[in-house]
Design a protein around this motif. Structure first.
Motif, mmCIF file in Angstrom:
data_model
loop_
_atom_site.group_PDB
_atom_site.id
_atom_site.type_symbol
_atom_site.label_atom_id
_atom_site.label_comp_id
_atom_site.label_asym_id
_atom_site.label_seq_id
_atom_site.Cartn_x
_atom_site.Cartn_y
_atom_site.Cartn_z
ATOM 1 N N VAL B 63 34.076 -11.819 32.602
ATOM 2 C CA VAL B 63 34.827 -12.608 33.577
ATOM 3 C C VAL B 63 36.050 -13.240 32.904
ATOM 4 O O VAL B 63 35.977 -13.694 31.773
ATOM 5 N N GLU B 64 37.186 -13.237 33.613
ATOM 6 C CA GLU B 64 38.396 -13.807 33.013
ATOM 7 C C GLU B 64 38.786 -15.155 33.600
ATOM 8 O O GLU B 64 39.553 -15.902 33.009
ATOM 9 N N ALA B 65 38.296 -15.442 34.811
ATOM 10 C CA ALA B 65 38.593 -16.743 35.413
ATOM 11 C C ALA B 65 37.405 -17.205 36.240
ATOM 12 O O ALA B 65 36.670 -16.390 36.802
ATOM 13 N N ILE B 66 37.234 -18.536 36.297
ATOM 14 C CA ILE B 66 36.110 -19.102 37.040
ATOM 15 C C ILE B 66 36.632 -20.064 38.094
ATOM 16 O O ILE B 66 37.561 -20.840 37.826
ATOM 17 N N VAL B 67 36.046 -20.018 39.286
ATOM 18 C CA VAL B 67 36.385 -20.980 40.327
ATOM 19 C C VAL B 67 35.134 -21.807 40.605
ATOM 20 O O VAL B 67 34.099 -21.265 40.996
ATOM 21 N N THR B 68 35.224 -23.119 40.370
ATOM 22 C CA THR B 68 34.048 -23.977 40.525
ATOM 23 C C THR B 68 34.508 -25.408 40.792
ATOM 24 O O THR B 68 35.703 -25.649 41.012
ATOM 25 N N GLY B 69 33.565 -26.355 40.791
ATOM 26 C CA GLY B 69 33.948 -27.751 41.012
ATOM 27 C C GLY B 69 34.068 -28.507 39.707
ATOM 28 O O GLY B 69 35.150 -28.830 39.246
ATOM 29 N N ASN B 70 32.936 -28.742 39.077
ATOM 30 C CA ASN B 70 32.932 -29.474 37.817
ATOM 31 C C ASN B 70 32.393 -28.611 36.690
ATOM 32 O O ASN B 70 31.405 -27.920 36.868
ATOM 33 N N VAL B 71 33.041 -28.719 35.543
ATOM 34 C CA VAL B 71 32.533 -28.024 34.370
ATOM 35 C C VAL B 71 32.162 -29.074 33.340
ATOM 36 O O VAL B 71 32.960 -29.945 33.001
ATOM 37 N N GLY B 72 30.952 -29.011 32.882
ATOM 38 C CA GLY B 72 30.493 -29.961 31.865
ATOM 39 C C GLY B 72 31.166 -29.684 30.533
ATOM 40 O O GLY B 72 31.767 -28.631 30.337
ATOM 41 N N PRO B 73 31.068 -30.659 29.625
ATOM 42 C CA PRO B 73 31.764 -30.541 28.341
ATOM 43 C C PRO B 73 31.341 -29.337 27.505
ATOM 44 O O PRO B 73 32.174 -28.692 26.893
ATOM 45 N N ASN B 74 30.039 -29.020 27.510
ATOM 46 C CA ASN B 74 29.578 -27.909 26.676
ATOM 47 C C ASN B 74 30.063 -26.571 27.206
ATOM 48 O O ASN B 74 30.542 -25.727 26.463
ATOM 49 N N ALA B 75 29.929 -26.408 28.527
ATOM 50 C CA ALA B 75 30.387 -25.170 29.139
ATOM 51 C C ALA B 75 31.892 -25.022 28.904
ATOM 52 O O ALA B 75 32.389 -23.932 28.616
ATOM 53 N N MET B 76 32.615 -26.137 29.001
ATOM 54 C CA MET B 76 34.055 -26.124 28.785
ATOM 55 C C MET B 76 34.383 -25.550 27.409
ATOM 56 O O MET B 76 35.279 -24.731 27.272
ATOM 57 N N ASN B 77 33.623 -25.960 26.405
ATOM 58 C CA ASN B 77 33.866 -25.465 25.048
ATOM 59 C C ASN B 77 33.649 -23.961 24.939
ATOM 60 O O ASN B 77 34.436 -23.263 24.309
ATOM 61 N N VAL B 78 32.564 -23.484 25.561
ATOM 62 C CA VAL B 78 32.293 -22.042 25.517
ATOM 63 C C VAL B 78 33.419 -21.283 26.206
ATOM 64 O O VAL B 78 33.962 -20.314 25.674
ATOM 65 N N LEU B 79 33.787 -21.750 27.404
ATOM 66 C CA LEU B 79 34.786 -21.036 28.196
ATOM 67 C C LEU B 79 36.144 -21.044 27.501
ATOM 68 O O LEU B 79 36.867 -20.056 27.506
#
Lengths: 291, 123, 276
Positions: B63-79
């Protein structure tokens, strides 16, 4: 449907009593208890269980005695002291990390999901109610909170509101309780640790961009600290939507499984009605503006 | 290009789920072919690290882009590490969010995470 | 002797009871195991002289050896590791320090490193000790473990546990001689008391009960205790005065001889039970 979550920095601030009281005032709503570590709301709601599910919230190592060589490598590897002299898993100690399963030369250990509690959806005279009860020694998690909220969602029947009794603290379970909610109400007491606790929970709400409101319980116990809380809220843009006085009769009422409203405590009832009036008005203006 | 929308249900008519790590379903849409696949989110049974395993899943699915509401800090780091961009979706159906993404109507989320997180990544 | 004070739910007065006990029994050591929200210090006002960091071991990846095979991320049950674009990313807050990734890493690229997740604080004569978990850290057990290394063996120890009945409480209780369960006479209190009772029973500790916020009629708790054969050791009445003092950081036993005497009596009862 609008979701309102009631949270507090520490336990025992009167969160559940407030939610139970509101459940008698608010029309056409659902209820959920996301305080999964110490669920209390069900005690005041006489419900009939419609749906009960096992909840598997953890993993635990299981040793196959037939394959075990009793070499003791697993015991030396385990950092939690979870394997006994005679190769039994010590209750409450296994964290389910799986280190022993990787090191065992005989392949005698594997991880199994363990049931750590139950989730329930009940029909009560105040609406559909979703909650969970954990087994002894088990720990709540964001996943269980998510499960409780999902169960509520699965039973929506055109209700206007979902009132959620959130968990105290600032950890993962709180975040799971409030994400996606329309408003957060922090219930606080005017104690020395109260302000710092309040700051912490409201910071979580702010981070997730959810409007936060404050209700001060037993506000007359310490007028100085109550004023400090109000100043703090003023400065940081949180509205104080209610101040409930110290009233021992509330404890008398609870002892008989009655909310302050059931017990006919007029001043408290009036205050709670006032809280709901302000809260519902605030939420409809905010969501009105957003659309 | 593949994008992923967090969804509360199994179809493109379902509403967007505003959570990333703990959303109910991931809808991975291939913008070239117009096809999509639905993946139920089986976030870890241990209760923690849902954002991380979901982030890892996005990488695996290309996946190259994600559409969502909130991204937590850990997921943000991975992405971020994977170079996946994140967009703030609207409380509408998955389908509408895909259309809005294509039309460039969605806001990109770059905001960093609360102060007590984020100092972890040492590698 | 080690006495653990616990309660199924928060806000029942666990800290009031444990700090009061510690303030009346002299000398004694007060140990705050409620590492997420330690607040016994508010009442006991210790002069903190020692501050010891709590370190945990975390993995560190040697990139010259790492083949980015992903085995470590797969082995980690807590999802504290991710392998993205040939790089291992560690999420130290989530790490449970279990060591599974070292075992899983076949090339041997994992080495041990350390990080601080909290602190142990003590006054000079160690009659006060508390653990503090840093904000944002989810794993409390290592702090409690470390804190318990500083228990005194020569004087009575009062352990103020965290609320609930989870693994952090189990950790705090280990090695105790007696458990004091604090509750309040409401259905909420009773519900959570039952949970705490089944926990201490399961772990096999002797225990007794303190009713806080007691009213003239506490039949809700009393009936339950009678049925189960549990001893009620003390009742603290629900008085505005006590609540008011508490909100200002004063314990019922401070400047009140009558209450101090009652807590000494409580301690004597516990002693008797333990020595039986």
């Amino acid at each position: 449907m609008k979701q309102i979550v009631f949270i507090s920095g520490k336990g025992g601030t009167g969160k559940s009593t407030l939610v139970a009281s509101l459940s008698q005032i608010v029309q056409n709503k659902m209820l959920a208890d996301c305080d999964v570590d110490a669920p209390n709301l069900h005690i005041l709601l006489n419900g009939k269980v419609m749906e009960e599910k096992d909840y598997y919230g953890a993993k635990e190592a299981v040793i196959d005695k037939d394959k075990c060589l009793s070499c003791g490598i697993c015991r030396r590897t385990c950092r939690f002291g979870a394997i006994s002299e005679d190769f039994e898993i010590v209750p409450f100690h296994c964290e389910g990390c799986g280190a022993c399963t990787l090191i065992c030369p005989a392949g005698a250990i594997h991880l199994e999901d363990v049931k750590t509690g139950n989730t329930y959806v009940s029909e009560t005279d105040r609406g559909t109610f979703s909650h969970a009860l954990l087994d002894i020694g088990a720990e709540g998690s964001g996943k269980l909170v998510t499960e409780v909220r999902k169960n509520a969602r699965n039973h929506i029947n055109e209700e206007d509101w979902l009132l959620i009794d959130g968990s105290p603290g600032i950890g993962c379970v709180v975040i799971a309780s409030i994400t996606g909610a329309d408003a957060v109400v922090a219930v606080s007491e005017p104690t020395k640790s109260g302000i710092s606790d309040l700051e912490r929970v409201l910071a979580v709400a702010k981070h997730f961009d959810i409007p936060g409101y404050v209700c001060i319980n037993k506000y007359d116990l310490n007028p100085d600290i109550t004023r400090q809380i109000e100043d703090f809220c003023d400065k940081n843009g949180f509205k104080v939507i209610g101040k409930i006085p110290f009233e021992p009769k509330i404890v008398y009422a609870l002892r008989e499984f009655k909310t302050p409203i059931d017990a006919g405590l007029e001043n408290i009832t009036a205050e709670i009605e006032d809280i709901w009036e302000k809260l519902s008005e605030q939420i409809s203006t905010i969501t009105g503006r957003r659309r | 290009m593949k994008i992923c929308i967090t969804s509360s249900g199994e179809t493109v008519e379902s509403m967007l789920d505003p959570r990333f790590g703990r959303c109910s379903y991931f809808v991975v849409a291939d913008l070239e072919s117009g096809e999509h696949t639905v993946i139920p989110n089986e976030a870890g049974v241990s209760g923690g690290g849902a954002g991380i395993s979901s982030g890892q899943l996005m990488v695996e699915k290309g996946v190259e882009a994600i559409v969502t509401g909130n991204v937590g800090p850990n997921a943000m780091n991975v992405l971020k590490a994977a170079g996946i961009s994140i967009y703030r979706g609207k409380t509408e159906s998955v389908k509408e969010n895909i259309e809005n993404y294509k039309a460039g109507k969605l806001e990109k989320i770059t905001e960093t995470v609360p102060s007590h997180f984020g100092m972890g990544n040492r590698s | 002797m080690k006495i653990a004070v616990l309660s199924g739910k928060g806000g029942t007065g666990k800290t009031t009871v444990s700090a009061s006990l510690s303030a009346t029994i002299k000398p004694s050591q007060y140990v705050d195991c409620d590492v997420e929200e330690p607040n016994g210090y508010i009442f006991l006002k210790p002069d903190i002289k020692h501050s010891i960091p709590v370190n945990v071991e975390i993995p560190c990846v040697d990139e010259s050896i790492c083949t980015s095979c992903g085995a470590c991320a797969k082995a980690c049950q807590f999802h504290a590791l991710a392998v993205i674009k040939n790089k291992v990313i560690l999420f130290p807050e989530i790490c449970h320090h279990c060591g599974a990734c070292y075992i899983a890493c076949k090339p041997g690229a994992m080495t041990a490193s350390e990080r601080t997740i909290g602190v142990i604080e003590m006054n000079d004569d160690q009659t006060f000790a508390q653990g503090k978990l840093n904000i944002g850290e989810p794993v409390a057990v290592p702090v409690i473990k470390k804190l318990k290394e500083y228990l005194r063996t020569d004087i009575p120890v009062i352990l103020d546990c965290s609320p609930g009945a989870s693994c952090t409480v189990v950790q705090s209780l280990e090695g105790c001689d007696f458990c004091l369960l604090v509750t309040e006479p409401t259905p909420f209190g009773l519900h959570d008391l039952k949970i705490a009772v089944s926990l201490v029973k399961k772990l096999g500790f002797p225990f007794g009960i303190v009713i806080n916020k007691a009213l003239e009629n506490n039949s809700l708790i009393q009936d339950y205790c009678k049925e189960e054969g549990i001893e009620i050791l003390l009742k603290i009445p629900y008085l505005k005065e006590i609540a008011k003092n508490y909100s200002g950081g004063t314990l019922p036993v401070q400047n009140n001889k009558e209450w101090a005497a009652r807590f000494i009596e409580l301690y004597d009862k516990i002693k008797e039970r333990v020595l039986q």
